[in-house]
Motif scaffolding. Structure first.
Motif, short mmCIF file in Angstrom:
data_model
loop_
_atom_site.label_atom_id
_atom_site.label_comp_id
_atom_site.label_asym_id
_atom_site.label_seq_id
_atom_site.Cartn_x
_atom_site.Cartn_y
_atom_site.Cartn_z
N ASP A 104 0.97 -1.23 0.00
CA ASP A 104 0.04 -0.12 -0.01
C ASP A 104 0.68 1.53 0.18
OD1 ASP A 104 1.04 0.09 2.80
OD2 ASP A 104 -0.85 -0.06 3.56
N GLY A 105 2.22 1.39 0.03
CA GLY A 105 3.19 2.27 -0.06
C GLY A 105 3.20 2.93 1.32
N THR A 106 2.50 2.51 2.34
CA THR A 106 2.89 3.40 3.55
C THR A 106 3.95 2.95 4.35
OG1 THR A 106 1.38 1.83 4.73
CG2 THR A 106 0.23 3.39 3.60
N LEU A 107 4.40 2.07 3.99
CA LEU A 107 5.65 1.52 5.08
C LEU A 107 6.86 1.08 4.05
CD1 LEU A 107 4.02 -1.11 7.33
CD2 LEU A 107 4.69 1.40 7.87
N VAL A 108 8.14 1.43 4.57
CA VAL A 108 9.37 1.00 3.82
C VAL A 108 10.01 -0.13 4.77
CG1 VAL A 108 11.66 1.77 3.13
CG2 VAL A 108 9.59 2.85 2.40
N ALA A 109 10.58 -1.23 3.94
CA ALA A 109 11.19 -2.17 4.66
C ALA A 109 12.75 -2.41 4.14
CB ALA A 109 10.88 -3.66 4.43
N SER A 110 13.89 -2.05 4.84
CA SER A 110 15.09 -2.11 4.39
C SER A 110 15.95 -3.29 5.29
CB SER A 110 15.66 -0.72 4.87
OG SER A 110 15.91 -0.21 6.34
N GLY A 111 16.89 -3.66 4.70
CA GLY A 111 17.87 -4.67 5.13
C GLY A 111 19.17 -4.06 5.05
N SER A 112 20.18 -4.49 6.03
CA SER A 112 21.36 -3.84 5.85
C SER A 112 22.72 -5.09 5.90
CB SER A 112 21.50 -2.89 6.85
OG SER A 112 22.99 -2.41 7.04
N TYR A 113 23.78 -4.38 5.67
CA TYR A 113 24.88 -5.26 5.83
C TYR A 113 25.26 -5.42 7.46
CZ TYR A 113 26.52 -5.16 1.24
OH TYR A 113 26.43 -5.42 -0.27
N ASP A 114 24.68 -4.67 8.19
CA ASP A 114 24.58 -4.69 9.69
C ASP A 114 24.01 -5.86 10.28
OD1 ASP A 114 22.00 -4.14 9.88
OD2 ASP A 114 22.44 -2.02 10.88
N GLY A 115 23.22 -6.69 9.45
CA GLY A 115 22.49 -7.87 10.12
C GLY A 115 20.86 -7.56 10.27
N THR A 116 20.55 -6.19 10.32
CA THR A 116 19.15 -5.82 10.92
C THR A 116 18.38 -5.42 9.59
OG1 THR A 116 19.64 -3.35 11.23
CG2 THR A 116 20.28 -5.04 12.87
N ALA A 117 16.98 -5.70 10.02
CA ALA A 117 16.08 -5.07 9.11
C ALA A 117 15.07 -3.77 9.91
CB ALA A 117 15.07 -6.29 8.78
#
Length: 355
Positions: free
Chosen positions: A317-330
């Motif tokens: 729905d475009g209201t949230l963003v999910a991100s994943g990193s080289y730091d091992g977290t989302a």
């Protein structure tokens, strides 16, 4: 069923609120060989993140089926598995070798991906068995994708061409030739008759499938292209390049409408929002940036990761963003104000997927 009034929640008349169905979950996959399902809004760490897949090697890609009930994982050795997305139950093991740039059919009845011996293959997700072999490229296949109706497949190859195939028979329908170097990606537009290809030659090309003609060459990047996407309405094209920029193009004219510089000249991820009004960019930085797709203005900067952001995507729905990193977290962010809503720990390697 418990009810609360807007007044009891301190929401005033005229204020904008986001309403989402619960439970809301985020899928993450990592080079540590695990996939996790994370419960957004959970009050405890134990409830927040649960392992649903633990593979024998680093996971290169993880894709949910269109209905969200199954999970396809591809590991570094070319091993593929289909699991229940909520339980982690192994449903099928993909026979043979499968590459990471694979895709589900729109109805979830089949999977297509690069395979060995310069081929792409189509697999049945219920049994894992190969049901079609797409033979015709003279070098490795780099990516494969279905048309919106699932009737055709397009492949990109190191032989500098793309090809369109009939999905049910594996018959080669046409070859798209014109690039001067490896074709990295090929995908159909929302109209089902336009194909976009990107190449190591630094250009993108738009093709009309019925006539087998190239009607636009997207020129302007100074290095190889690393990814591309159609806007939801198909009228604009997004390209990402190793030259450290993201560009937005008009489909009908091939004109470059925007150039967005990435931080430290590296683009890790770039995507349109579901409404096509924003572009999300992850760079060689701990930050994400959200740009206006019309003006190029930076609307928000998402700050909180402790290492480069590798993957990023919007909720449907475009209201949230999910991100994943080289730091091992989302992390889960609000696309409305750029604030971090939740952080998920648990992985012990860089994330390769967050959805």
């Amino acid at each position: 069923r418990e009810h609360q009034t807007l007044e009891s929640l301190d929401i005033l008349d005229g204020e904008i609120v986001n309403v989402v169905l619960s439970p809301l979950r985020c899928l993450t996959a990592s080079l540590d060989g695990t996939c996790r399902v994370c419960a957004i809004g959970s009050s405890s760490d134990e409830e927040a993140s649960a392992i649903v897949a633990s593979e024998s090697g680093p996971i290169l890609s993880a894709l949910l089926s269109p209905d969200g009930d199954r999970l396809l994982t591809v590991c570094s050795g070319g091993d593929g598995s289909v699991r229940g997305a909520h339980t982690g139950e192994l449903l099928a093991h993909i026979s043979g070798w499968i590459g990471g740039s694979c895709a589900w059919s729109p109805d979830g009845s089949s999977i297509v991906g690069p395979s060995d011996a310069c081929t792409a293959k189509v697999w049945c997700p219920q049994t894992g068995r190969c049901i079609q072999v797409l033979t015709g490229h003279s070098e490795d296949v780099k990516s494969a994708a279905f048309s919106p109706d699932g009737e055709q497949i397009v492949t990109a190859s190191a032989d500098t061409t793309a090809a369109v195939w009939e999905a049910t028979t594996g018959c080669l329908l046409l070859r798209l030739a014109g690039h001067g170097d490896i074709v990295r990606t090929a995908l159909f537009g929302p109209d089902g008759v336009t194909v976009l290809t990107t190449s190591m030659d630094g250009t993108g090309r738009l093709w009309d499938v019925p006539s087998n003609t190239c009607f636009q060459v997207l020129e302007g990047h100074t290095k190889a292209l690393s990814g591309a996407q159609f806007s939801p309405d198909g009228q604009r094209i997004l390209t990402a390049s190793f030259d450290g920029t993201v560009r937005v193009w008009e489909q009908c004219t091939g004109e470059c409408l925007l150039m967005l510089p990435a931080e430290n000249s590296v683009v890790n991820a770039a995507t349109f929002s579901p409404d096509g009004n924003s572009v999300l960019v992850a760079s060689a930085s701990e930050r994400l940036r959200l740009f206006c797709a019309e003006t190029g203005e930076c609307r928000f900067t998402f700050t909180g990761h402790e290492d480069w952001v590798r993957v990023a995507t919007f909720s449907s729905d475009g209201t949230l963003v999910a991100s994943g990193s080289y730091d091992g977290t989302a992390r889960i962010w609000s696309a409305r104000d750029g604030q971090c809503i939740q952080k998920f720990d648990g992985h012990h390697g860089a994330l390769v997927a967050a959805a």
